[in-house]
Design a protein around this motif. Structure first.
Motif, short mmCIF file in Angstrom:
data_model
loop_
_atom_site.label_atom_id
_atom_site.label_comp_id
_atom_site.label_asym_id
_atom_site.label_seq_id
_atom_site.Cartn_x
_atom_site.Cartn_y
_atom_site.Cartn_z
N HIS A 103 6.87 3.74 -10.13
CA HIS A 103 6.83 3.21 -8.75
C HIS A 103 7.90 3.93 -7.91
CE1 HIS A 103 6.30 -0.72 -6.18
NE2 HIS A 103 6.28 0.37 -5.44
N VAL A 104 7.45 4.65 -6.90
CA VAL A 104 8.39 5.33 -5.98
C VAL A 104 8.34 4.64 -4.62
CG1 VAL A 104 8.76 7.44 -4.64
CG2 VAL A 104 8.44 7.57 -7.11
N VAL A 135 4.29 12.08 -1.46
CA VAL A 135 4.46 10.90 -2.32
C VAL A 135 3.09 10.38 -2.75
CG1 VAL A 135 5.28 8.51 -2.36
CG2 VAL A 135 6.67 10.28 -1.26
N HIS A 143 3.16 3.33 -5.25
CA HIS A 143 4.09 3.90 -4.28
C HIS A 143 4.08 3.04 -3.02
CE1 HIS A 143 0.30 5.70 -2.86
NE2 HIS A 143 0.89 5.88 -1.68
#
Ligand code: NAP
Length: 295
Positions: A103-104, A135, A143
């Motif tokens: 998870h960004v 991303v 994300h």
């Protein structure tokens, strides 16, 4: 859950305003183990469960910084001399992907170039927005995009009142003070949104845009709020000529499109729900944080 069982969240900018709020919110909630990242980790021992080195301009530092991390909070600092936000963020996204990060969370801003049809050149907004696609296309399991507002803190920091030619203290800016156009907030509270998104990836981990907005005000409303609390601040609207073009275009963009660029009520409501709280209003923040200047 013991701290060794907890998933790790690596926080870029942990020693700064945005990342500092993320470290505090994650630590308070206690669901994750927090790895604070800094170019100078030895100066910040004890900031979080772990403190490690990361320099976005030295991609070789990022593999270890993100190793075994479940999540990464990523912010770049446009204002640091020589910063190329797209290059730095691209290096971080690549390293996070290689490290198996799930998870960004990227701290982005609206694309002023697209919103204004190229009329305003605001690279500290548009540059960040250009990272969104990178991303998204990296293919993380989750994300999230968070949007920092105009920090209330600017008003006691980079944009603190100055002594004016007429002897008053206040602001002289190339901005129509009657226009309600500034989405603002206490930047320390961005961490609540980030921590909420990391804990609720099904609701906030599919590319949602989550802005922190504690208030939406004109500069006259900002000054009136402060003056009702005992200040005597002034505001003078000045011509854009003579201002650094970047700043003049930033205020021009605010006037034409507002800080967020359009009506983001639904996204603001979602961000508050994910954060589990209403952000602090300007009147409450100012009462606690803007000291009355002795005459
Ligand atoms: N002021 C506003 O109203 C506003 C609104 C929206 C967005 N923003 C954006 O906020 C960003 C700045 O965030 P902030 O306010 O949290 O910054 P800040 O408080 O000035 O702190 C900067 C942080 O960036 C880290 N950093 C700088 N260069 C780095 C590098 N090469 N590698 C790794 N870390 C690095 C620093 O960490 P170390 O020094 O410990 O390495 C520090 O933690 C800017 O890009 C700005 O455009 C500002």
């Amino acid at each position: 859950m013991s701290s060794t069982d907890k998933k790790v969240i690596a926080v870029i900018g942990a020693t700064g305003q945005q990342g500092g709020g993320v470290v505090r919110a994650l630590t308070t909630r206690g669901h994750f183990k927090v790895r604070a990242l800094s170019r100078h980790p030895d100066e910040h021992r004890g900031l979080a469960d772990e403190v490690a080195e990361a320099d976005l301009n030295r991609p070789d530092t990022l593999d270890a910084a993100f190793a075994s991390a479940h999540g990464v909070f990523l912010v770049t600092n446009f204002w640091a001399p020589g910063t190329d936000e797209v290059k730095e963020a691209t290096a971080a996204v690549r390293a996070a992907k290689n490290a198996g990060v799930k998870h960004v969370i990227w701290s982005t801003l609206p694309n002023v170039e697209a919103i204004s049809g190229g009329k305003f050149n605001v690279p500290h907004f548009t540059g960040k927005s250009k990272v969104d696609r990178i991303v998204k296309e990296a293919g993380f399991a989750h994300h999230t995009f968070v949007i920092a507002p105009f920090y209330y803190e600017n008003l006691v920091g980079a944009l603190a009142p100055q002594k004016q030619a007429d002897g008053s203290w206040g602001w002289a800016l190339p901005l129509d003070p009657n226009l309600r156009c500034i989405h603002m907030g206490d930047i320390r509270e961005l961490g609540d949104i980030v921590a909420g998104a990391l804990a609720q990836p099904d609701e906030a981990g599919h590319g949602e845009y989550l802005p922190l907005v504690g208030d939406f005000l004109s500069f006259n409303e900002i000054v009136d709020t402060l003056n009702r609390q005992g200040h005597k601040f002034s505001f003078h609207q000045v011509p854009k000529d003579g201002f650094p073009p970047e700043l003049a275009d930033t205020f021009g963009y605010f006037e034409a499109h507002t800080y967020l660029g359009s009506d983001w009520s639904d996204r603001i409501a979602l961000a508050n729900r994910i954060a589990g709280r209403q952000p602090t209003t300007f009147v409450a923040w100012a009462r606690a944080n803007v000291p009355i200047r002795a005459a």
